[in-house]
Design a protein around this motif. Structure first.
Motif, PDB file in Angstrom:
ATOM      1  N   ALA A   1       0.822  -1.201   0.000  1.00  0.00           N
ATOM      2  CA  ALA A   1       0.000   0.000   0.000  1.00  0.00           C
ATOM      3  C   ALA A   1       0.857   1.251   0.000  1.00  0.00           C
ATOM      4  CB  ALA A   1      -0.923  -0.009   1.217  1.00  0.00           C
ATOM      5  N   ILE A   2       1.951   1.223   0.763  1.00  0.00           N
ATOM      6  CA  ILE A   2       2.853   2.371   0.800  1.00  0.00           C
ATOM      7  C   ILE A   2       3.426   2.632  -0.589  1.00  0.00           C
ATOM      8  CG2 ILE A   2       5.041   3.210   1.720  1.00  0.00           C
ATOM      9  CD1 ILE A   2       4.465   1.647   4.268  1.00  0.00           C
ATOM     10  N   ALA A   3       3.879   1.563  -1.246  1.00  0.00           N
ATOM     11  CA  ALA A   3       4.490   1.712  -2.568  1.00  0.00           C
ATOM     12  C   ALA A   3       3.489   2.225  -3.599  1.00  0.00           C
ATOM     13  CB  ALA A   3       5.078   0.381  -3.020  1.00  0.00           C
ATOM     14  N   LEU A   4       2.265   1.760  -3.501  1.00  0.00           N
ATOM     15  CA  LEU A   4       1.250   2.159  -4.463  1.00  0.00           C
ATOM     16  C   LEU A   4       0.884   3.631  -4.348  1.00  0.00           C
ATOM     17  CD1 LEU A   4      -1.176  -0.894  -4.332  1.00  0.00           C
ATOM     18  CD2 LEU A   4       0.130  -0.133  -6.309  1.00  0.00           C
ATOM     19  N   ASN A   5       1.122   4.214  -3.200  1.00  0.00           N
ATOM     20  CA  ASN A   5       0.649   5.574  -2.972  1.00  0.00           C
ATOM     21  C   ASN A   5       1.774   6.579  -2.733  1.00  0.00           C
ATOM     22  OD1 ASN A   5      -2.477   5.392  -2.736  1.00  0.00           O
ATOM     23  ND2 ASN A   5      -1.716   3.649  -1.560  1.00  0.00           N
ATOM     24  N   SER A   6       3.013   6.198  -3.059  1.00  0.00           N
ATOM     25  CA  SER A   6       4.102   7.142  -2.814  1.00  0.00           C
ATOM     26  C   SER A   6       5.247   6.945  -3.799  1.00  0.00           C
ATOM     27  CB  SER A   6       4.639   6.970  -1.385  1.00  0.00           C
ATOM     28  OG  SER A   6       5.330   5.738  -1.261  1.00  0.00           O
ATOM     29  N   GLN A   7       5.949   8.034  -4.049  1.00  0.00           N
ATOM     30  CA  GLN A   7       7.153   7.972  -4.860  1.00  0.00           C
ATOM     31  C   GLN A   7       8.232   7.169  -4.143  1.00  0.00           C
ATOM     32  OE1 GLN A   7       7.887   9.107  -8.015  1.00  0.00           O
ATOM     33  NE2 GLN A   7       5.674   9.368  -8.131  1.00  0.00           N
ATOM     34  N   ARG A   8       8.164   7.158  -2.816  1.00  0.00           N
ATOM     35  CA  ARG A   8       9.172   6.448  -2.043  1.00  0.00           C
ATOM     36  C   ARG A   8       9.182   4.968  -2.385  1.00  0.00           C
ATOM     37  NH1 ARG A   8       8.532   6.586   4.305  1.00  0.00           N
ATOM     38  NH2 ARG A   8       6.948   5.019   3.809  1.00  0.00           N
ATOM     39  N   GLY A   9       7.996   4.380  -2.471  1.00  0.00           N
ATOM     40  CA  GLY A   9       7.917   2.963  -2.785  1.00  0.00           C
ATOM     41  C   GLY A   9       8.488   2.652  -4.150  1.00  0.00           C
ATOM     42  N   LEU A  10       8.190   3.517  -5.130  1.00  0.00           N
ATOM     43  CA  LEU A  10       8.725   3.320  -6.477  1.00  0.00           C
ATOM     44  C   LEU A  10      10.238   3.491  -6.492  1.00  0.00           C
ATOM     45  CD1 LEU A  10       6.035   5.188  -8.595  1.00  0.00           C
ATOM     46  CD2 LEU A  10       6.259   2.737  -8.195  1.00  0.00           C
ATOM     47  N   ALA A  11      10.725   4.469  -5.728  1.00  0.00           N
ATOM     48  CA  ALA A  11      12.166   4.709  -5.686  1.00  0.00           C
ATOM     49  C   ALA A  11      12.904   3.526  -5.089  1.00  0.00           C
ATOM     50  CB  ALA A  11      12.459   5.971  -4.876  1.00  0.00           C
ATOM     51  N   MET A  12      12.311   2.910  -4.071  1.00  0.00           N
ATOM     52  CA  MET A  12      12.961   1.754  -3.456  1.00  0.00           C
ATOM     53  C   MET A  12      12.990   0.566  -4.402  1.00  0.00           C
ATOM     54  SD  MET A  12      11.903   1.838   0.576  1.00  0.00           S
ATOM     55  CE  MET A  12      10.147   1.929   0.299  1.00  0.00           C
ATOM     56  N   LEU A  13      11.928   0.397  -5.184  1.00  0.00           N
ATOM     57  CA  LEU A  13      11.921  -0.684  -6.164  1.00  0.00           C
ATOM     58  C   LEU A  13      12.974  -0.427  -7.237  1.00  0.00           C
ATOM     59  CD1 LEU A  13      10.655  -3.301  -7.092  1.00  0.00           C
ATOM     60  CD2 LEU A  13       9.004  -1.979  -8.403  1.00  0.00           C
ATOM     61  N   SER A  14      13.098   0.839  -7.623  1.00  0.00           N
ATOM     62  CA  SER A  14      14.138   1.194  -8.590  1.00  0.00           C
ATOM     63  C   SER A  14      15.518   0.897  -8.022  1.00  0.00           C
ATOM     64  CB  SER A  14      14.031   2.680  -8.949  1.00  0.00           C
ATOM     65  OG  SER A  14      15.075   3.070  -9.814  1.00  0.00           O
ATOM     66  N   ASP A  15      15.714   1.210  -6.727  1.00  0.00           N
ATOM     67  CA  ASP A  15      16.978   0.888  -6.062  1.00  0.00           C
ATOM     68  C   ASP A  15      17.288  -0.592  -6.140  1.00  0.00           C
ATOM     69  OD1 ASP A  15      17.939   3.299  -5.315  1.00  0.00           O
ATOM     70  OD2 ASP A  15      17.376   3.167  -3.208  1.00  0.00           O
ATOM     71  N   ALA A  16      16.257  -1.412  -5.947  1.00  0.00           N
ATOM     72  CA  ALA A  16      16.461  -2.859  -5.983  1.00  0.00           C
ATOM     73  C   ALA A  16      17.027  -3.286  -7.326  1.00  0.00           C
ATOM     74  CB  ALA A  16      15.149  -3.583  -5.702  1.00  0.00           C
ATOM     75  N   GLY A  17      16.551  -2.641  -8.400  1.00  0.00           N
ATOM     76  CA  GLY A  17      17.061  -2.970  -9.723  1.00  0.00           C
ATOM     77  C   GLY A  17      18.448  -2.432  -9.962  1.00  0.00           C
ATOM     78  N   GLU A  18      18.658  -1.169  -9.613  1.00  0.00           N
ATOM     79  CA  GLU A  18      19.937  -0.521  -9.898  1.00  0.00           C
ATOM     80  C   GLU A  18      21.060  -1.035  -9.011  1.00  0.00           C
ATOM     81  OE1 GLU A  18      19.236   3.625  -9.483  1.00  0.00           O
ATOM     82  OE2 GLU A  18      17.732   3.703 -11.069  1.00  0.00           O
ATOM     83  N   ASN A  19      20.785  -1.197  -7.723  1.00  0.00           N
ATOM     84  CA  ASN A  19      21.832  -1.539  -6.764  1.00  0.00           C
ATOM     85  C   ASN A  19      21.979  -3.031  -6.511  1.00  0.00           C
ATOM     86  OD1 ASN A  19      22.346   1.212  -6.372  1.00  0.00           O
ATOM     87  ND2 ASN A  19      20.823   1.354  -4.740  1.00  0.00           N
ATOM     88  N   LEU A  20      20.999  -3.808  -6.914  1.00  0.00           N
ATOM     89  CA  LEU A  20      21.073  -5.249  -6.694  1.00  0.00           C
ATOM     90  C   LEU A  20      21.172  -6.002  -8.013  1.00  0.00           C
ATOM     91  CD1 LEU A  20      18.463  -5.636  -3.817  1.00  0.00           C
ATOM     92  CD2 LEU A  20      20.924  -5.928  -3.628  1.00  0.00           C
ATOM     93  N   ILE A  21      20.102  -6.004  -8.780  1.00  0.00           N
ATOM     94  CA  ILE A  21      20.093  -6.771 -10.033  1.00  0.00           C
ATOM     95  C   ILE A  21      21.152  -6.230 -10.994  1.00  0.00           C
ATOM     96  CG2 ILE A  21      18.693  -7.513 -11.988  1.00  0.00           C
ATOM     97  CD1 ILE A  21      16.220  -7.123 -10.225  1.00  0.00           C
ATOM     98  N   GLY A  22      21.232  -4.910 -11.107  1.00  0.00           N
ATOM     99  CA  GLY A  22      22.176  -4.304 -12.040  1.00  0.00           C
ATOM    100  C   GLY A  22      23.625  -4.398 -11.620  1.00  0.00           C
TER     101      GLY A  22
ATOM    102  N   GLU B   1      14.490   0.295 -19.333  1.00  0.00           N
ATOM    103  CA  GLU B   1      13.799  -0.386 -20.434  1.00  0.00           C
ATOM    104  C   GLU B   1      13.676  -1.879 -20.154  1.00  0.00           C
ATOM    105  OE1 GLU B   1      14.396  -1.444 -25.201  1.00  0.00           O
ATOM    106  OE2 GLU B   1      15.828  -0.143 -24.155  1.00  0.00           O
ATOM    107  N   THR B   2      14.757  -2.494 -19.688  1.00  0.00           N
ATOM    108  CA  THR B   2      14.722  -3.917 -19.357  1.00  0.00           C
ATOM    109  C   THR B   2      13.713  -4.189 -18.245  1.00  0.00           C
ATOM    110  OG1 THR B   2      17.082  -4.083 -19.904  1.00  0.00           O
ATOM    111  CG2 THR B   2      16.115  -5.906 -18.666  1.00  0.00           C
ATOM    112  N   SER B   3      13.776  -3.341 -17.215  1.00  0.00           N
ATOM    113  CA  SER B   3      12.878  -3.489 -16.086  1.00  0.00           C
ATOM    114  C   SER B   3      11.413  -3.393 -16.515  1.00  0.00           C
ATOM    115  CB  SER B   3      13.196  -2.414 -15.037  1.00  0.00           C
ATOM    116  OG  SER B   3      12.248  -2.418 -13.999  1.00  0.00           O
ATOM    117  N   ASN B   4      11.084  -2.381 -17.291  1.00  0.00           N
ATOM    118  CA  ASN B   4       9.700  -2.200 -17.726  1.00  0.00           C
ATOM    119  C   ASN B   4       9.208  -3.352 -18.593  1.00  0.00           C
ATOM    120  OD1 ASN B   4       9.474   0.197 -16.356  1.00  0.00           O
ATOM    121  ND2 ASN B   4       9.871   1.488 -18.140  1.00  0.00           N
ATOM    122  N   PHE B   5      10.077  -3.810 -19.482  1.00  0.00           N
ATOM    123  CA  PHE B   5       9.692  -4.951 -20.330  1.00  0.00           C
ATOM    124  C   PHE B   5       9.413  -6.173 -19.468  1.00  0.00           C
ATOM    125  CE2 PHE B   5      10.908  -8.939 -22.341  1.00  0.00           C
ATOM    126  CZ  PHE B   5      10.045  -8.962 -23.439  1.00  0.00           C
TER     127      PHE B   5
END
Length: 409
Positions: A137-158, A230-234
């Motif tokens: 719910a937090i992620a769905l309603n805040s930029q913070r949640g999206l930013a943390m998911l982006s971090d997971a991709g950039e700092n972990l998967i990437g 682009e990879t993430s969105n696909f």
């Protein structure tokens, strides 16, 4: 980023990690985003000592400063035809043919090979996120949640890396015969010592010299898993679905895709192993393990220094009387000329992680931990330190849990 919202609904998403000076030391030391590593040996069956090299390689410990992202395949063989190719060219062909990048992604998302579904449990575990339903719910309603998911991709998967270690024995016919003969003799004689506990070095300097003459050339080729927006969105839009459900279309999309998941070449480093001390060696196979482990470690250090993207980050272990301690040492290439920046991890109002330099430290003479493979067996004084001690060059108010990254000096 719109497509990510669909994934958040289906998966367990991320909350702030705790990183304060008041956490328990164990939590602090584990609470940072480490890069992930997968190493593959390239063996050459037609060359001398290959079987010994493969056997030793398969018993080596994984790199403890990285998350282990190994797949089931630990080594590959190169035919005589492939051996004559440019090393990188042959590796590139292997990566594409075996869809290695996609396999690494599948491991990140715990893909169920029966129904093709995914989850984010490994990402939550390695990112020190709290995977609870309320966070969705937090992620769905805040930029913070999206930013943390982006971090997971950039700092972990990437930050997932693959190293192909192409190992060959330095093949000089006379040395090969001497080494093999010496090893056979050692194998026969070691058993005669009580409990087999005596050092092989005691068998005589000529034999020790012959064994320590075992030398390998290692070419280490470094690749990085590409994880762009682009990879993430696909992936999230066209492939991802929770493993508790079945989506035949998305399953087929993932299976059929040949263009979005890639391993990008970073660079290579080649070296020849140095002479290995015989102290602490009690059985012939330890010679091969010691030479390989230390040579691979040295190549990894060289790649870290050559390519900033591959630099390892480690936490501060303790701080007392302006002495900073961290559990890194000779294995990571530390010497008196090494310098490390001290970083503090900050999270902005949107939940985005940044790292801010707070100072610089340098190692103290005779306080550099010898954490190389089999250092304890060698009996060096520094092997018992358990960490390296640093003096402060600049900055102040350091605390356990801050991060260290080597800088050029």
């Amino acid at each position: 980023m719109k497509h990510i919202l669909n994934v958040i609904i289906l998966s367990v998403i991320l909350s702030f990690p705790c990183l304060t000076a008041f956490c328990q030391r164990k939590s602090i030391n584990e609470n940072y985003n480490r890069s992930s590593l997968y190493q593959i040996l390239i063996s050459h069956p037609e060359l001398k000592m290959n079987s010994e090299i493969v056997s030793a390689y398969m018993t080596l410990p994984v790199q403890d400063k990285y998350n282990d992202h190994s797949l089931s395949l630990k080594y590959i063989t190169a035919s005589q035809r492939e051996s004559k190719k440019n090393g990188k060219e042959a590796i590139d062909e292997f990566i594409i043919k075996n869809e290695l990048a996609k396999r690494l992604v599948s491991k990140w998302f715990n893909r169920d090979y029966t129904n093709g579904g995914f989850d984010v449990n490994l990402i939550a575990e390695r990112g020190n996120y709290n995977a609870s339903q309320s966070d969705v719910a937090i992620a769905l309603n805040s930029q913070r949640g999206l930013a943390m998911l982006s971090d997971a991709g950039e700092n972990l998967i990437g930050n997932t890396f693959v190293i192909f270690n192409d190992v060959t024995y330095v093949d000089k016919e006379a040395n090969a015969q001497i080494a093999k003969a010496a090893l056979q003799l050692v194998g026969a004689l070691v058993g005669k010592f009580v409990g087999g506990a005596e050092s092989v070095a005691k068998l005589g300097s000529s034999i020790a010299d012959a064994i320590s003459g075992f030398t390998v050339k290692i070419e280490s080729h470094l690749y990085r898993l590409e994880w762009t927006e682009e990879t993430s969105n696909f992936f999230y839009q066209n492939c991802y679905y929770d493993k508790k459900t079945v989506n035949a279309d998305k399953k087929q999309n993932y299976i059929n895709d040949k263009e979005h998941f890639k391993l990008v070449y970073v660079g290579s480093y080649s070296s020849v192993s140095s002479k290995t001390t015989m102290r602490g060696i009690n059985k012939p196979e330890d010679v091969f393990r010691k030479v390989l482990a230390r040579s691979i470690d040295e190549n990894i250090v060289a790649l870290q220094r050559k390519f900033d993207v591959f630099k390892v980050i480690v936490p501060v272990y303790s701080v007392k009387n302006n002495i900073v301690c961290a559990q890194i040492g000779l294995k990571e290439g530390i010497n008196l000329n090494s310098r490390f920046e001290v970083l503090e991890r900050n999270i902005d109002e949107n939940g985005k992680t940044t790292y801010v330099r707070k100072g610089v430290i340098k190692p103290i003479k005779d306080k550099i931990w010898d954490n190389r493979f089999m250092a304890t067996e060698e009996g060096t004084n520094e092997a018992n330190l358990n960490y390296t001690s640093f003096e402060i060059v600049s900055g102040k108010d350091f605390y356990p849990g801050m991060l260290l990254r080597e800088i050029k000096f």
